[in-house]
Design a protein around this motif. Structure first.
Motif, PDB file in Angstrom:
ATOM      1  N   PRO A 124     -93.816 -26.583 -11.855  1.00  0.00           N
ATOM      2  CA  PRO A 124     -93.804 -28.025 -12.122  1.00  0.00           C
ATOM      3  C   PRO A 124     -93.366 -28.861 -10.929  1.00  0.00           C
ATOM      4  N   ILE A 125     -94.059 -29.956 -10.736  1.00  0.00           N
ATOM      5  CA  ILE A 125     -93.743 -30.863  -9.635  1.00  0.00           C
ATOM      6  C   ILE A 125     -92.505 -31.684  -9.963  1.00  0.00           C
ATOM      7  N   LEU A 126     -92.403 -32.101 -11.223  1.00  0.00           N
ATOM      8  CA  LEU A 126     -91.291 -32.947 -11.647  1.00  0.00           C
ATOM      9  C   LEU A 126     -90.526 -32.298 -12.797  1.00  0.00           C
ATOM     10  N   GLY A 127     -89.237 -32.524 -12.824  1.00  0.00           N
ATOM     11  CA  GLY A 127     -88.451 -32.228 -14.014  1.00  0.00           C
ATOM     12  C   GLY A 127     -87.880 -30.837 -14.133  1.00  0.00           C
ATOM     13  N   ASN A 147     -92.405 -26.594   1.692  1.00  0.00           N
ATOM     14  CA  ASN A 147     -91.652 -27.704   2.297  1.00  0.00           C
ATOM     15  C   ASN A 147     -92.535 -28.902   2.621  1.00  0.00           C
ATOM     16  N   ARG A 148     -93.592 -29.056   1.814  1.00  0.00           N
ATOM     17  CA  ARG A 148     -94.381 -30.283   1.810  1.00  0.00           C
ATOM     18  C   ARG A 148     -94.471 -30.780   0.370  1.00  0.00           C
ATOM     19  N   PRO A 149     -94.502 -32.092   0.142  1.00  0.00           N
ATOM     20  CA  PRO A 149     -94.675 -32.592  -1.226  1.00  0.00           C
ATOM     21  C   PRO A 149     -95.933 -32.002  -1.846  1.00  0.00           C
ATOM     22  N   PHE A 150     -95.824 -31.503  -3.068  1.00  0.00           N
ATOM     23  CA  PHE A 150     -96.926 -30.740  -3.640  1.00  0.00           C
ATOM     24  C   PHE A 150     -98.222 -31.537  -3.724  1.00  0.00           C
ATOM     25  N   ILE A 151     -98.126 -32.815  -3.979  1.00  0.00           N
ATOM     26  CA  ILE A 151     -99.363 -33.608  -4.072  1.00  0.00           C
ATOM     27  C   ILE A 151    -100.049 -33.746  -2.715  1.00  0.00           C
ATOM     28  N   ASP A 152     -99.326 -33.425  -1.646  1.00  0.00           N
ATOM     29  CA  ASP A 152     -99.913 -33.477  -0.307  1.00  0.00           C
ATOM     30  C   ASP A 152    -100.359 -32.104   0.175  1.00  0.00           C
ATOM     31  N   THR A 153    -100.394 -31.115  -0.715  1.00  0.00           N
ATOM     32  CA  THR A 153    -100.860 -29.778  -0.356  1.00  0.00           C
ATOM     33  C   THR A 153    -102.287 -29.528  -0.804  1.00  0.00           C
ATOM     34  N   VAL A 154    -102.883 -30.513  -1.456  1.00  0.00           N
ATOM     35  CA  VAL A 154    -104.286 -30.437  -1.876  1.00  0.00           C
ATOM     36  C   VAL A 154    -104.973 -31.736  -1.448  1.00  0.00           C
ATOM     37  N   PRO A 155    -106.278 -31.700  -1.236  1.00  0.00           N
ATOM     38  CA  PRO A 155    -106.970 -32.920  -0.821  1.00  0.00           C
ATOM     39  C   PRO A 155    -107.186 -33.869  -1.998  1.00  0.00           C
ATOM     40  N   TYR A 156    -107.282 -35.153  -1.691  1.00  0.00           N
ATOM     41  CA  TYR A 156    -107.766 -36.200  -2.604  1.00  0.00           C
ATOM     42  C   TYR A 156    -106.790 -36.628  -3.703  1.00  0.00           C
ATOM     43  N   ALA A 157    -106.035 -35.715  -4.284  1.00  0.00           N
ATOM     44  CA  ALA A 157    -105.314 -36.002  -5.529  1.00  0.00           C
ATOM     45  C   ALA A 157    -104.345 -37.166  -5.384  1.00  0.00           C
ATOM     46  N   ALA A 158    -103.630 -37.255  -4.263  1.00  0.00           N
ATOM     47  CA  ALA A 158    -102.609 -38.290  -4.110  1.00  0.00           C
ATOM     48  C   ALA A 158    -103.198 -39.689  -4.239  1.00  0.00           C
ATOM     49  N   GLU A 159    -104.416 -39.877  -3.763  1.00  0.00           N
ATOM     50  CA  GLU A 159    -105.024 -41.210  -3.816  1.00  0.00           C
ATOM     51  C   GLU A 159    -105.475 -41.587  -5.222  1.00  0.00           C
ATOM     52  N   TRP A 160    -105.511 -40.616  -6.125  1.00  0.00           N
ATOM     53  CA  TRP A 160    -105.926 -40.884  -7.495  1.00  0.00           C
ATOM     54  C   TRP A 160    -104.751 -40.932  -8.471  1.00  0.00           C
ATOM     55  N   LEU A 161    -103.534 -40.816  -7.972  1.00  0.00           N
ATOM     56  CA  LEU A 161    -102.345 -40.866  -8.821  1.00  0.00           C
ATOM     57  C   LEU A 161    -101.708 -42.248  -8.762  1.00  0.00           C
ATOM     58  N   PRO A 162    -100.979 -42.649  -9.820  1.00  0.00           N
ATOM     59  CA  PRO A 162    -100.242 -43.919  -9.770  1.00  0.00           C
ATOM     60  C   PRO A 162     -99.260 -43.930  -8.605  1.00  0.00           C
ATOM     61  N   SER A 163     -99.119 -45.064  -7.944  1.00  0.00           N
ATOM     62  CA  SER A 163     -98.293 -45.146  -6.736  1.00  0.00           C
ATOM     63  C   SER A 163     -96.837 -44.796  -7.011  1.00  0.00           C
ATOM     64  N   ASP A 164     -96.317 -45.148  -8.196  1.00  0.00           N
ATOM     65  CA  ASP A 164     -94.919 -44.831  -8.481  1.00  0.00           C
ATOM     66  C   ASP A 164     -94.701 -43.328  -8.620  1.00  0.00           C
ATOM     67  N   VAL A 165     -95.710 -42.616  -9.121  1.00  0.00           N
ATOM     68  CA  VAL A 165     -95.621 -41.162  -9.233  1.00  0.00           C
ATOM     69  C   VAL A 165     -95.654 -40.527  -7.847  1.00  0.00           C
ATOM     70  N   VAL A 166     -96.547 -41.042  -7.002  1.00  0.00           N
ATOM     71  CA  VAL A 166     -96.635 -40.545  -5.626  1.00  0.00           C
ATOM     72  C   VAL A 166     -95.301 -40.749  -4.902  1.00  0.00           C
ATOM     73  N   ARG A 190     -93.786 -33.515 -19.158  1.00  0.00           N
ATOM     74  CA  ARG A 190     -93.553 -34.468 -18.069  1.00  0.00           C
ATOM     75  C   ARG A 190     -94.628 -34.372 -16.987  1.00  0.00           C
ATOM     76  N   ASN A 191     -95.181 -33.177 -16.789  1.00  0.00           N
ATOM     77  CA  ASN A 191     -96.123 -32.986 -15.695  1.00  0.00           C
ATOM     78  C   ASN A 191     -97.581 -33.209 -16.076  1.00  0.00           C
ATOM     79  N   THR A 192     -97.830 -33.604 -17.329  1.00  0.00           N
ATOM     80  CA  THR A 192     -99.203 -33.961 -17.695  1.00  0.00           C
ATOM     81  C   THR A 192     -99.692 -35.196 -16.942  1.00  0.00           C
ATOM     82  N   VAL A 193     -98.773 -35.969 -16.358  1.00  0.00           N
ATOM     83  CA  VAL A 193     -99.158 -37.166 -15.611  1.00  0.00           C
ATOM     84  C   VAL A 193    -100.067 -36.816 -14.427  1.00  0.00           C
ATOM     85  N   PHE A 194    -100.002 -35.586 -13.952  1.00  0.00           N
ATOM     86  CA  PHE A 194    -100.806 -35.177 -12.798  1.00  0.00           C
ATOM     87  C   PHE A 194    -102.173 -34.617 -13.199  1.00  0.00           C
ATOM     88  N   HIS A 195    -102.360 -34.320 -14.463  1.00  0.00           N
ATOM     89  CA  HIS A 195    -103.503 -33.507 -14.867  1.00  0.00           C
ATOM     90  C   HIS A 195    -104.840 -34.166 -14.534  1.00  0.00           C
TER      91      HIS A 195
END
Length: 504
Positions: free
Chosen positions: A90-93, A158-177, A472-477
């Motif tokens: 899990p990324i969060l929680g 040692n990198r934020p998990f959302i930055d270990t895959v392409p594209y996903a970060a730009e499609w997530l809410p900014s507060d989650v990022v 809590r982590n369904t926000v990324f799905h």
């Protein structure tokens, strides 16, 4: 006092007989195979075991697994790796697991492993949100108690998990990022300092049976200085450096998007490949990647059951063999394959690669599979001088099977029956370093029933916490689902899997 096994059918996996069973006797002294031949010395006070109607072979090496997933066995299905990780990693929680629960989890994992014939574990241990020495001590303590041999890691991302895959970060809410990127992470220096202390702390543990290994999670998940530093530190201690590489098509896209090349080539450029490196999975490798791995004497741990369950693809078994790359076999974690039992992995590896091409002379063989489960795994773990085959001077890590069972009836080719027919039900004894840790199917070193009872008592609280974290982590799905499908449809120049609709 020595142990002598007389007149057994023995698969030595040495250079002379390999996986072909031969009638031999074995003399074991001080945890080591002292003699192996048609006859061996028997002295007063020796324990003599009748080996007739028994098959003896080297213990299996689980060359890639994650004991920390044990508590999530049987929770997920029909999720590709990147979506499955949202819930199992899990990324969060996530809250730190108390050391006593880490110890219980590790004890149960080791018990199930040795009962299936695994005598050595390459255990890539990750704790969320981070690992400390109290947790790592608990794993070492558990494996010491059970008597299994193991490489045990400090796994690091040692990198934020959302930055270990392409594209996903730009499609997530900014507060989650922002929340994910604000999570503290280890620097390369922090991890290397931790690992230096781990080498000091665990040196000689259990007479060398337990060793620390480095485990930078993957080139897309770790900074270059950490990857290169871990490689250098592994060489300095002759330890394994265990890295996840090209497990999925998404990771093939990641290499191109992040580095403009393959992940293997990126590791080569930054000095993060060596003979101490093991790549976990290595499915989406190009021919050039495979040549590079052979050049640097890198090993690959093949995990067919997990790769099938997560839909990751099929590793290029024959191409690896043709190039001279050493392969081990792994179960992967108990949340992605739902078992630490290696016999299922052997059979899957023997069968899977028979459907990859019509040329039956290129199909996987029982000898290759047994070699990967023993010598190959030992080589990847940097233990090949001690284990992996039954030869004088090597550790007495071995399995004893009863041949008077249905699995071996009728007795034809015992090596084939060991791979295709036997599921662990014929296993009678398991020995690690000359010590019997399983006798007639019962683990001799710990109280299995007490461990199961303790877990049953604690399970409601464990599962309630798992439910909370997953929710809590369904926000990324949704964003990760979109990313997965986008990557699946892209052309990476390698075909290892048909993929979802629209995939190349």
């Amino acid at each position: 006092m020595a142990i002598v096994i007389r007149d057994a059918e023995v698969i030595t996996m040495d250079v002379r007989t390999g996986s072909t069973p031969v009638t031999r006797s074995i003399r074991i002294e001080d945890g080591v195979v002292a003699e192996l031949g048609a006859t061996v010395r028997v002295q007063d006070g020796d324990t003599v075991v009748n080996g007739r109607d028994r098959l003896v072979c080297p213990g299996f090496v689980n060359a890639h697994t994650h004991s920390w997933e044990y508590l999530a066995k049987g929770r997920y299905d029909n999720l590709p790796l990147e979506l499955w990780m949202l819930y199992s990693y899990p990324i969060l929680g996530g809250k730190p697991l108390p050391p006593d629960l880490v110890r219980l989890r590790s004890l149960l994992f080791a018990v199930e492993s040795v009962r299936s014939g695994v005598t050595t574990l390459v255990d890539d241990v990750l704790e969320t949100p981070s690992q400390d020495f109290a947790q790592l001590d608990a794993v070492f303590d558990a494996y010491d108690a059970v008597g299994v041999r193991a490489n045990i890691s400090g796994h690091v991302i040692n990198r934020p998990f959302i930055d270990t895959v392409p594209y996903a970060a730009e499609w997530l809410p900014s507060d989650v990022v922002d929340q994910v990127r604000a999570t503290p992470l280890l620097s390369a220096a922090d991890y290397l300092d931790f690992s230096q202390e781990a080498f000091r702390r665990y040196a000689g543990r259990a007479d060398g049976r337990l060793r620390y290994m480095l485990a930078p999670s993957g080139p897309q998940r770790c900074t270059d200085d950490l990857l290169a530093g871990a490689t250098e530190l592994a060489l300095a201690h002759d330890a394994e450096c265990h890295v996840h590489v090209l497990e999925t098509k998404t990771q093939a896209v990641t290499g191109r998007e992040f580095y403009g090349t393959t992940l293997v080539e990126h590791l080569r450029r930054i000095g993060a490949l060596s003979a101490n490196t093991t790549l976990a999975h290595g499915i989406w490798t190009t021919d050039s990647d495979i040549a590079t791995l052979a050049e640097y004497d890198v090993c690959v741990s093949h995990n067919p059951v997990s790769n099938l369950k997560l839909g990751s693809g099929i590793a290029p078994w024959r191409r690896y063999h043709d190039a001279g790359v050493t392969l081990g076999l792994g179960s992967d974690g108990c949340s992605s394959s739902d078992t630490p039992r290696l016999p299922e992995v052997l059979k899957a590896a023997a069968l899977l690669h028979k459907v990859t091409e019509p040329d039956h002379t290129a199909w996987s063989t029982a000898d290759e599979v047994l070699r990967a489960a023993t010598l190959g795994g030992a080589r990847s773990a940097r233990l090949h001088t001690d284990i992996g085959s039954l030869e004088p001077g090597k550790k007495a890590d071995l399995l004893v099977y009863d041949l008077n069972t249905l699995a071996f009836t009728p007795r034809n080719r015992l090596d084939l029956q060991l791979v295709y027919s036997e599921n662990g039900s014929s296993l009678r004894q398991v020995m690690v370093g000359g010590e019997i840790v399983v006798d007639d199917g019962r683990v001799t070193t710990v109280d299995e029933e007490a461990l199961l009872a303790e877990l049953r008592d604690r399970l409601p609280g464990i599962q309630a916490e798992q439910d909370r974290v997953e929710s809590r982590n369904t926000v990324f799905h949704e964003a990760f689902e979109r990313m997965y499908r986008t990557c699946a449809a892209e052309d990476v120049g390698v075909h290892r899997w048909s993929g979802p609709p629209g995939a190349s």
